[in-house]
Design a protein around this motif. Structure first.
Motif, PDB file in Angstrom:
ATOM      1  N   ALA A  33       0.715  -1.351  -0.237  1.00 42.54           N
ATOM      2  CA  ALA A  33       0.110   0.029   0.120  1.00 42.54           C
ATOM      3  C   ALA A  33       0.925   1.381  -0.160  1.00 42.54           C
ATOM      4  CB  ALA A  33      -1.076  -0.144   1.178  1.00 42.54           C
ATOM      5  N   GLY A  34       2.181   1.268   0.417  1.00 46.55           N
ATOM      6  CA  GLY A  34       2.877   2.503   0.529  1.00 46.55           C
ATOM      7  C   GLY A  34       3.152   3.201  -0.845  1.00 46.55           C
ATOM      8  N   PRO A  35       3.404   2.594  -1.974  1.00 43.01           N
ATOM      9  CA  PRO A  35       3.458   3.142  -3.072  1.00 43.01           C
ATOM     10  C   PRO A  35       2.402   4.057  -3.493  1.00 43.01           C
ATOM     11  CG  PRO A  35       4.790   1.239  -3.302  1.00 43.01           C
ATOM     12  CD  PRO A  35       4.014   1.087  -2.057  1.00 43.01           C
ATOM     13  N   ALA A  36       1.299   3.412  -3.525  1.00 45.51           N
ATOM     14  CA  ALA A  36       0.113   3.835  -3.898  1.00 45.51           C
ATOM     15  C   ALA A  36      -0.281   5.114  -3.156  1.00 45.51           C
ATOM     16  CB  ALA A  36      -0.982   2.948  -4.029  1.00 45.51           C
ATOM     17  N   THR A  37      -0.146   4.895  -1.793  1.00 45.70           N
ATOM     18  CA  THR A  37      -0.284   5.910  -0.762  1.00 45.70           C
ATOM     19  C   THR A  37       0.456   7.208  -0.758  1.00 45.70           C
ATOM     20  OG1 THR A  37      -1.072   4.245   0.920  1.00 45.70           O
ATOM     21  CG2 THR A  37      -0.607   6.411   1.851  1.00 45.70           C
ATOM     22  N   ALA A  38       1.536   6.884  -1.244  1.00 48.15           N
ATOM     23  CA  ALA A  38       2.305   8.005  -1.564  1.00 48.15           C
ATOM     24  C   ALA A  38       2.218   8.622  -2.523  1.00 48.15           C
ATOM     25  CB  ALA A  38       3.894   7.431  -1.457  1.00 48.15           C
ATOM     26  N   LEU A  39       1.757   7.921  -3.728  1.00 44.06           N
ATOM     27  CA  LEU A  39       1.467   8.633  -5.043  1.00 44.06           C
ATOM     28  C   LEU A  39       0.272   9.488  -4.697  1.00 44.06           C
ATOM     29  CD1 LEU A  39       2.043   8.807  -7.904  1.00 44.06           C
ATOM     30  CD2 LEU A  39       0.255   6.900  -8.300  1.00 44.06           C
ATOM     31  N   VAL A  40      -0.923   8.940  -4.023  1.00 47.41           N
ATOM     32  CA  VAL A  40      -2.059   9.748  -3.985  1.00 47.41           C
ATOM     33  C   VAL A  40      -1.778  11.080  -2.995  1.00 47.41           C
ATOM     34  CG1 VAL A  40      -4.367   9.643  -2.758  1.00 47.41           C
ATOM     35  CG2 VAL A  40      -3.437   7.616  -4.063  1.00 47.41           C
ATOM     36  N   VAL A  41      -1.040  10.928  -2.012  1.00 54.52           N
ATOM     37  CA  VAL A  41      -0.542  11.962  -1.235  1.00 54.52           C
ATOM     38  C   VAL A  41       0.334  12.994  -2.126  1.00 54.52           C
ATOM     39  CG1 VAL A  41       0.842  12.742   0.898  1.00 54.52           C
ATOM     40  CG2 VAL A  41      -0.793  10.689   0.913  1.00 54.52           C
ATOM     41  N   GLY A  42       1.144  12.600  -2.848  1.00 52.56           N
ATOM     42  CA  GLY A  42       1.953  13.550  -3.748  1.00 52.56           C
ATOM     43  C   GLY A  42       0.960  14.103  -4.657  1.00 52.56           C
ATOM     44  N   LEU A  43       0.144  13.542  -5.228  1.00 54.76           N
ATOM     45  CA  LEU A  43      -0.840  14.086  -6.422  1.00 54.76           C
ATOM     46  C   LEU A  43      -1.870  14.959  -5.661  1.00 54.76           C
ATOM     47  CD1 LEU A  43      -0.795  11.229  -8.747  1.00 54.76           C
ATOM     48  CD2 LEU A  43       0.566  13.443  -8.747  1.00 54.76           C
ATOM     49  N   SER A  44      -2.156  14.930  -4.356  1.00 47.02           N
ATOM     50  CA  SER A  44      -3.082  15.816  -3.776  1.00 47.02           C
ATOM     51  C   SER A  44      -2.663  16.767  -2.882  1.00 47.02           C
ATOM     52  CB  SER A  44      -4.157  14.719  -2.938  1.00 47.02           C
ATOM     53  OG  SER A  44      -3.508  13.981  -2.033  1.00 47.02           O
ATOM     54  N   LEU A  45      -1.796  16.428  -1.801  1.00 49.78           N
ATOM     55  CA  LEU A  45      -1.553  17.485  -0.676  1.00 49.78           C
ATOM     56  C   LEU A  45      -0.574  18.714  -1.379  1.00 49.78           C
ATOM     57  CD1 LEU A  45      -1.363  17.951   2.132  1.00 49.78           C
ATOM     58  CD2 LEU A  45       0.654  16.498   2.608  1.00 49.78           C
ATOM     59  N   PHE A  46       0.638  18.016  -2.128  1.00 52.19           N
ATOM     60  CA  PHE A  46       1.559  18.903  -2.778  1.00 52.19           C
ATOM     61  C   PHE A  46       1.028  19.896  -3.665  1.00 52.19           C
ATOM     62  CE2 PHE A  46       4.405  19.957  -6.328  1.00 52.19           C
ATOM     63  CZ  PHE A  46       5.240  20.826  -5.476  1.00 52.19           C
ATOM     64  N   PRO A  47      -0.055  19.537  -4.630  1.00 51.89           N
ATOM     65  CA  PRO A  47      -0.628  20.558  -5.634  1.00 51.89           C
ATOM     66  C   PRO A  47      -1.523  21.504  -4.618  1.00 51.89           C
ATOM     67  CG  PRO A  47      -0.718  18.328  -6.482  1.00 51.89           C
ATOM     68  CD  PRO A  47      -0.176  18.066  -4.918  1.00 51.89           C
ATOM     69  N   ALA A  48      -2.181  20.966  -3.677  1.00 59.22           N
ATOM     70  CA  ALA A  48      -2.767  22.035  -2.749  1.00 59.22           C
ATOM     71  C   ALA A  48      -2.158  22.855  -2.200  1.00 59.22           C
ATOM     72  CB  ALA A  48      -3.647  20.918  -1.829  1.00 59.22           C
ATOM     73  N   ILE A  49      -0.859  22.525  -1.477  1.00 60.64           N
ATOM     74  CA  ILE A  49      -0.197  23.482  -0.816  1.00 60.64           C
ATOM     75  C   ILE A  49       0.523  24.585  -1.895  1.00 60.64           C
ATOM     76  CG2 ILE A  49       2.054  24.019   0.379  1.00 60.64           C
ATOM     77  CD1 ILE A  49       1.703  21.057   1.611  1.00 60.64           C
ATOM     78  N   TRP A  50       0.797  24.136  -2.911  1.00 56.64           N
ATOM     79  CA  TRP A  50       1.444  24.653  -3.964  1.00 56.64           C
ATOM     80  C   TRP A  50       0.288  25.890  -4.612  1.00 56.64           C
ATOM     81  CZ3 TRP A  50       2.514  23.670 -10.087  1.00 56.64           C
ATOM     82  CH2 TRP A  50       3.422  24.688 -10.336  1.00 56.64           C
ATOM     83  N   ALA A  51      -0.890  25.366  -4.658  1.00 61.07           N
ATOM     84  CA  ALA A  51      -1.952  26.283  -5.449  1.00 61.07           C
ATOM     85  C   ALA A  51      -2.141  27.163  -4.258  1.00 61.07           C
ATOM     86  CB  ALA A  51      -3.179  25.320  -5.623  1.00 61.07           C
ATOM     87  N   PHE A  52      -2.108  27.154  -3.149  1.00 58.29           N
ATOM     88  CA  PHE A  52      -2.316  28.139  -1.943  1.00 58.29           C
ATOM     89  C   PHE A  52      -1.448  29.269  -2.059  1.00 58.29           C
ATOM     90  CE2 PHE A  52      -1.175  30.140   2.115  1.00 58.29           C
ATOM     91  CZ  PHE A  52      -2.267  30.534   2.511  1.00 58.29           C
ATOM     92  N   PHE A  53       0.027  29.139  -2.239  1.00 55.53           N
ATOM     93  CA  PHE A  53       1.067  29.910  -2.510  1.00 55.53           C
ATOM     94  C   PHE A  53       0.799  30.590  -4.076  1.00 55.53           C
ATOM     95  CE2 PHE A  53       3.381  27.170   0.280  1.00 55.53           C
ATOM     96  CZ  PHE A  53       3.846  27.994   1.188  1.00 55.53           C
ATOM     97  N   ILE A  54       0.316  30.133  -4.867  1.00 58.84           N
ATOM     98  CA  ILE A  54      -0.033  30.553  -6.312  1.00 58.84           C
ATOM     99  C   ILE A  54      -1.184  31.638  -5.757  1.00 58.84           C
ATOM    100  CG2 ILE A  54      -0.770  30.220  -8.419  1.00 58.84           C
ATOM    101  CD1 ILE A  54       0.573  27.482  -8.445  1.00 58.84           C
ATOM    102  N   SER A  55      -2.173  31.258  -5.047  1.00 57.84           N
ATOM    103  CA  SER A  55      -3.325  32.007  -4.925  1.00 57.84           C
ATOM    104  C   SER A  55      -3.086  33.512  -4.424  1.00 57.84           C
ATOM    105  CB  SER A  55      -4.180  31.476  -4.073  1.00 57.84           C
ATOM    106  OG  SER A  55      -3.888  31.340  -2.711  1.00 57.84           O
ATOM    107  N   ARG A  56      -1.681  33.630  -3.756  1.00 58.84           N
ATOM    108  CA  ARG A  56      -1.193  35.020  -3.118  1.00 58.84           C
ATOM    109  C   ARG A  56      -0.273  35.378  -3.942  1.00 58.84           C
ATOM    110  NH1 ARG A  56      -1.344  35.800   1.905  1.00 58.84           N
ATOM    111  NH2 ARG A  56       0.666  36.402   2.166  1.00 58.84           N
ATOM    112  N   ALA A  57      -0.211  35.291  -5.485  1.00 63.89           N
ATOM    113  CA  ALA A  57       0.455  35.972  -6.419  1.00 63.89           C
ATOM    114  C   ALA A  57      -0.182  35.964  -7.537  1.00 63.89           C
ATOM    115  CB  ALA A  57       1.921  35.111  -6.520  1.00 63.89           C
ATOM    116  N   ARG A  58       0.439  37.141  -8.382  1.00 64.03           N
ATOM    117  CA  ARG A  58      -0.318  37.077  -9.872  1.00 64.03           C
ATOM    118  C   ARG A  58       0.889  36.570 -10.645  1.00 64.03           C
ATOM    119  NH1 ARG A  58      -0.486  42.212  -9.606  1.00 64.03           N
ATOM    120  NH2 ARG A  58       1.456  42.997 -10.514  1.00 64.03           N
ATOM    121  N   TRP A  59       0.323  35.576 -11.212  1.00 61.37           N
ATOM    122  CA  TRP A  59       1.243  34.767 -12.200  1.00 61.37           C
ATOM    123  C   TRP A  59       0.362  34.358 -13.381  1.00 61.37           C
ATOM    124  CZ3 TRP A  59       2.160  28.838 -11.569  1.00 61.37           C
ATOM    125  CH2 TRP A  59       3.137  28.583 -12.369  1.00 61.37           C
TER     126      TRP A  59
END
Length: 310
Positions: A33-59
């Motif tokens: 389960a580890g590889p699939a869990t890491a993939l899901v977390v990486g494809l959901s948590l990281f983009p969400a955090i990155w989108a928050f920083f993007i939302s505070r910028a003009r890009w």
């Protein structure tokens, strides 16, 4: 003394063996389960955090971003297009959620009867839900075409004037709601059908032996038993309505005259058509906050009414 030491050592070994087996089982499970869990977390948590920083910028996605703080969120409060999209989304949600729940209950009760070909009828109800939303939108475009669509052909035979449907600013959103119901009612029907079959028959039989009519049995026995499922369906269908995109994209593209432009479609236009990624990310985070508050509100209200679901 030696016998006591040997016995204690043997007991320790016996305790260590189950622990070792449990550790090996856990490691084996995580190895799968580890590889699939890491993939899901990486494809959901990281983009969400990155989108928050993007939302505070003009890009615009190409040139370096310019930090603007919370100004993107402040502009959303006075953006007329955003406010119009929010009204359309709210109207769609108000129409779609109660209708899908009521239709699901009615159809589930009908399909819970012992009649011939019941499996075929249940399959027919669920097929639109598993069908692609894009295919559903394309098919609906032909059905509700003002010139040669099947819907206007039926109205013509009934002596009713032809309608513009998806090409009318006053009708398009209601037609979208009808199409969404056709595709989503199979889901609520299935979960209500499962809940109906899970109701103890003893309760229904006891109510009938006490002289209760079918309506009283439904109101005082069936509906209370279906309350947790109703809460779940309300939460799920609310999220579905708020995030509806693919159906709008394949039918109206937000038109005519932006009459079917919902918040999700407006975010799509901001981010991928006008390249205002920071502003679009801020709108996406605002939509997430509103969806979360709506979900928590439904759960809180259900718990106050005595329905424990989540």
């Amino acid at each position: 003394m030696a016998i006591t030491f040997a016995a204690s050592s043997h007991a320790t070994v016996r305790q260590a063996r189950p622990r070792g087996r449990a550790v090996r089982r856990n490691l084996t499970g995580w190895a799968f389960a580890g590889p699939a869990t890491a993939l899901v977390v990486g494809l959901s948590l990281f983009p969400a955090i990155w989108a928050f920083f993007i939302s505070r910028a003009r890009w615009n996605g190409i040139s370096p971003g310019v930090p603007v703080g919370w100004s993107n969120y402040e502009r959303l409060a006075s953006d007329p297009d955003m406010l119009a999209a929010a009204r359309h989304t709210l109207l769609l949600t108000v129409l779609f959620v109660p209708s899908s729940i009521m239709l699901g209950i009615v159809i589930a009760i009908a399909l819970n009867q012992r009649i011939r070909l019941i499996g075929f009828y249940r399959t027919c109800i669920f097929v639109p839900y598993v069908a692609s939303a894009a295919a559903t939108g394309i098919l609906a475009g032909f059905v509700f075409n003002p010139q040669f669509g099947a819907a206007n052909d039926v109205l013509r035979h009934l002596g009713i004037p032809q309608q513009q449907f998806l090409e009318s600013p006053t009708q398009a959103l209601y037609v979208i709601c009808v199409i969404a119901l056709w595709g989503e009612v199979g889901f609520t029907t299935v979960i209500y059908l499962a809940a109906l079959q899970d109701i103890p028959k003893e309760l229904v039989e006891a109510a009938r032996m006490d002289g209760a009519s079918r309506w009283r049995v439904f109101r005082h026995v069936t509906m209370p038993e279906l309350r947790p499922v109703t809460v779940f369906a309300a939460v799920w269908q609310t999220i579905t309505a708020v995030q509806l995109f693919d159906l709008i994209y394949t039918t109206t593209r937000g038109g005519p005259l932006n009459s079917t432009q919902t918040v999700v479609y407006y975010i799509y236009e901001l981010a991928f058509q006008t390249q205002r990624l920071g502003y679009g990310a801020a709108a996406a985070y605002l939509l997430f906050a509103v969806t979360l508050l709506l979900t928590l509100g439904i759960i809180w209200y259900s718990r106050r009414r005595g329905s424990e679901v989540f």
